[in-house]
Design an enzyme around this catalytic site. Structure first.
Site, PDB file in Angstrom:
ATOM      1  N   ASP A  90      16.079  -9.578 -42.065  1.00 53.73           N
ATOM      2  CA  ASP A  90      15.208  -9.676 -40.817  1.00 53.73           C
ATOM      3  C   ASP A  90      13.776  -9.349 -41.285  1.00 53.73           C
ATOM      4  O   ASP A  90      13.704  -8.574 -42.553  1.00 53.73           O
ATOM      5  CB  ASP A  90      15.615  -8.429 -39.789  1.00 53.73           C
ATOM      6  CG  ASP A  90      16.951  -8.743 -39.072  1.00 53.73           C
ATOM      7  OD1 ASP A  90      17.581  -9.991 -39.090  1.00 53.73           O
ATOM      8  OD2 ASP A  90      17.461  -7.657 -38.835  1.00 53.73           O
ATOM      9  N   LYS A  91      12.938 -10.051 -40.682  1.00 48.72           N
ATOM     10  CA  LYS A  91      11.381  -9.933 -41.166  1.00 48.72           C
ATOM     11  C   LYS A  91      10.868  -8.601 -41.343  1.00 48.72           C
ATOM     12  O   LYS A  91      10.293  -8.310 -42.152  1.00 48.72           O
ATOM     13  CB  LYS A  91      10.603 -10.708 -39.650  1.00 48.72           C
ATOM     14  CG  LYS A  91       9.131 -10.592 -40.054  1.00 48.72           C
ATOM     15  CD  LYS A  91       8.410 -11.091 -38.843  1.00 48.72           C
ATOM     16  CE  LYS A  91       6.821 -10.991 -38.992  1.00 48.72           C
ATOM     17  NZ  LYS A  91       6.079 -11.420 -37.794  1.00 48.72           N
TER      18      LYS A  91
END
Length: 321
Positions: free
Chosen positions: A145-146
């Protein structure tokens, strides 16, 4: 400044004879055994394009082949249309002719998507290694995830991509994380709950009865009055798996605004700790180690990335409370 592209055209030349045990089987089945370093989908596309032939004849994937026939591959890898190369700094833990291991920082998106069309890890990889234009998704076989930091492995060629994808599918790549969660856990355990799209919020994931199999193992590294420092190991790799599973059992990850629920501060916490928890900018989750079978040598290799400063600083505050 954009890096000048290198010549990334790659020719594939292969030859193999059909063995007795493969006789009278479909061409695509036989090819996937003889050329197992490539995916069956890739081999089927070469058959369709006439780049994979049998005794110099073009056949269909479903056609049967016989012992002694010679299968030839003369293929040219074409650009996968992954995106634009961009000069973005990468923290490279290891690289060779087959794999690149990246320590992804917080804030870097893995793949281009709506709202993040460029300035992603994929764009950075295409600049660093232009030959990745010929590999699906620029060689990225799993994602973070970012706002999750840590290790990602990238396949540098089709053979490595097939090998690593197969390892992932068979749960043979070991991925360990560290997380800081709300709540004081008594002991570790395993969460075996299927994950699918949230029934009402379609951009989110949730534990759902009809979801895909998802298994997460966790162990207590350190316990505090209202928080726990965990080691987490993924057996499967569903979207947001660790975040969803830990929130489901009542221990959401610190800083996770998506799955963390209503924010609450622990009683008795110092002002400094309250401020750190209130302002922690992302989910406190880090992919700390990666163990896999190297696609060329077959040797088991392990890579590690230390905890980033924001998580180290939070642990220091928790210890001092």
């Amino acid at each position: 400044m954009k890096k000048m592209p290198k010549n990334t055209t790659q020719k594939i030349s292969l030859s193999a004879s059909v063995t007795d045990e493969l006789s009278d089987k479909r061409l695509d089945q036989v090819a996937s055994v003889l050329f197992s370093q490539y995916s069956r989908t890739r081999l089927q596309s070469w058959i369709k394009n006439g780049e994979l032939t049998v005794d110099d004849k073009i056949l269909r994937s479903k056609d049967k082949v016989q012992a002694g026939q010679v299968i030839l591959v003369n293929a040219t890898l074409k650009s996968e249309g992954n995106g634009q190369a961009q000069d973005i700094k990468l923290d490279i833990v290891y690289e060779d002719q087959d794999i690149i291991v990246i320590n992804k920082p917080v804030g870097l998106v893995t793949h281009p998507a709506i709202g993040n069309r460029d300035n992603t890890l994929l764009n950075a990889l295409l600049y660093h290694a232009p030959e990745l234009k010929n590999v699906p998704r620029a060689g990225i076989v799993h994602r973070l995830d970012k706002d999750t930091s840590g290790l990602l492995v990238v396949a540098r060629n089709l053979e490595a991509h097939t090998h690593l994808t197969r390892e992932l599918k068979n749960h043979e790549i070991e991925r360990e994380y560290e997380a800081i969660v709300d709540g004081a856990m008594i002991a570790g355990g395993t969460i075996d709950k299927p994950i699918g799209r949230h029934p009402y919020k379609r951009t989110l994931m949730a534990v759902t009865e009809n979801g895909r199999e998802a298994v997460t193992h966790y162990r207590v590294l350190e316990r505090f009055p209202a928080h726990t420092h965990l080691k987490v190991q993924l057996e499967t790799g569903r979207t947001h798996q660790i975040r969803v599973h830990l929130a489901h059992i009542g221990y959401p990850i610190v800083g996770d605004k998506t799955y963390g629920g209503r924010f609450k501060l622990p009683p008795g916490a110092t002002e400094k700790l309250k401020e750190a928890l209130r302002n922690f900018p992302r989910q406190a989750l880090h992919a700390r180690s990666l163990t896999l079978e190297h696609p060329r040598t077959g040797n088991e290799v392990t890579f590690a990335a230390p905890l980033p400063k924001d998580m180290r600083d939070l642990l220091k505050l928790l210890r001092s409370t």
